[in-house]
Design an enzyme around this catalytic site. Sequence first.
Site, short mmCIF file in Angstrom:
data_model
loop_
_atom_site.label_atom_id
_atom_site.label_comp_id
_atom_site.label_asym_id
_atom_site.label_seq_id
_atom_site.Cartn_x
_atom_site.Cartn_y
_atom_site.Cartn_z
N ASP A 1 37.99 36.69 35.23
CA ASP A 1 38.54 37.75 34.38
C ASP A 1 37.40 38.67 34.00
OD1 ASP A 1 40.95 36.42 34.57
OD2 ASP A 1 40.64 35.29 32.72
N ASP B 1 54.80 34.31 33.38
CA ASP B 1 54.06 33.71 32.27
C ASP B 1 55.04 33.01 31.35
OD1 ASP B 1 51.87 34.91 33.40
OD2 ASP B 1 51.54 36.35 31.80
#
Length: 249
Positions: free
Chosen positions: A134, A8
Amino acid sequence: MYIIPAVDILDQKVVRLREGKYEDVTVYDTSLEEMIAKYQGNGTELIHIIDLNGAKGDFSNQSYLFDIIHKTDMKVQYGGGVRSIEKVKELIDAGVHRVIVGTQAITNPTFLEELSHLYCNGVKCSDHIVIAIDVLDEVIKYSGWMESSPIKLINYIDRCLKLGFFRFLCTDINKDGKLGGAGVELYKKLLDHSPIIKLIASGGISSMDDVRELDSLRIESCVIGKAIYEQRISIEDIKEWNLRQLITF
């Protein structure tokens, strides 16, 4: 099952968020270039990069990321703020192997349909698309996990399949960033309903035992990030696993 190491990026730094919260961030003393160099090796050729600035509509990292992508032989699975057909084409034209789409696919009723008819480099763009799902207690979350979709999880998967999208990145929000084990029950439910989907598991993986458990579910691949930085899974573990999977495929 293939292990995809995750990185990330926030302000060009390697970081991890806990439960997607920007205020709960850990910054690691390494760079994206260094991480890619460590992962690259026999059997490991795909890396998962999330542009956390891009997720907020800030594409200040993009030229930095494109420069790195052009310099590496690693294939990149990219996510972060992909909210237009033009952005999908731009990323694929820049050399991104797979593009992850999430919020726009949920909130814009025509986005996936338009994308299903689009061609990128001579093939349907759907071959390069990963649908992000998600999930928090079987509810689909979007916009940085701040909003809840009224669309039922199973119905959403069925709609994507009808449009020709078959690869899904499923993150169990309850598990993400906690190193408490993967969302096995959620993945079982999805695969029992649609055995043909290519499922990428994400969230909570803390050990090679977790990897082996996921492997038993017919999952295509899993994304691992924090467990690597916290030294619970070594880069050599990943290389050895992926090479063995390649040999036995």
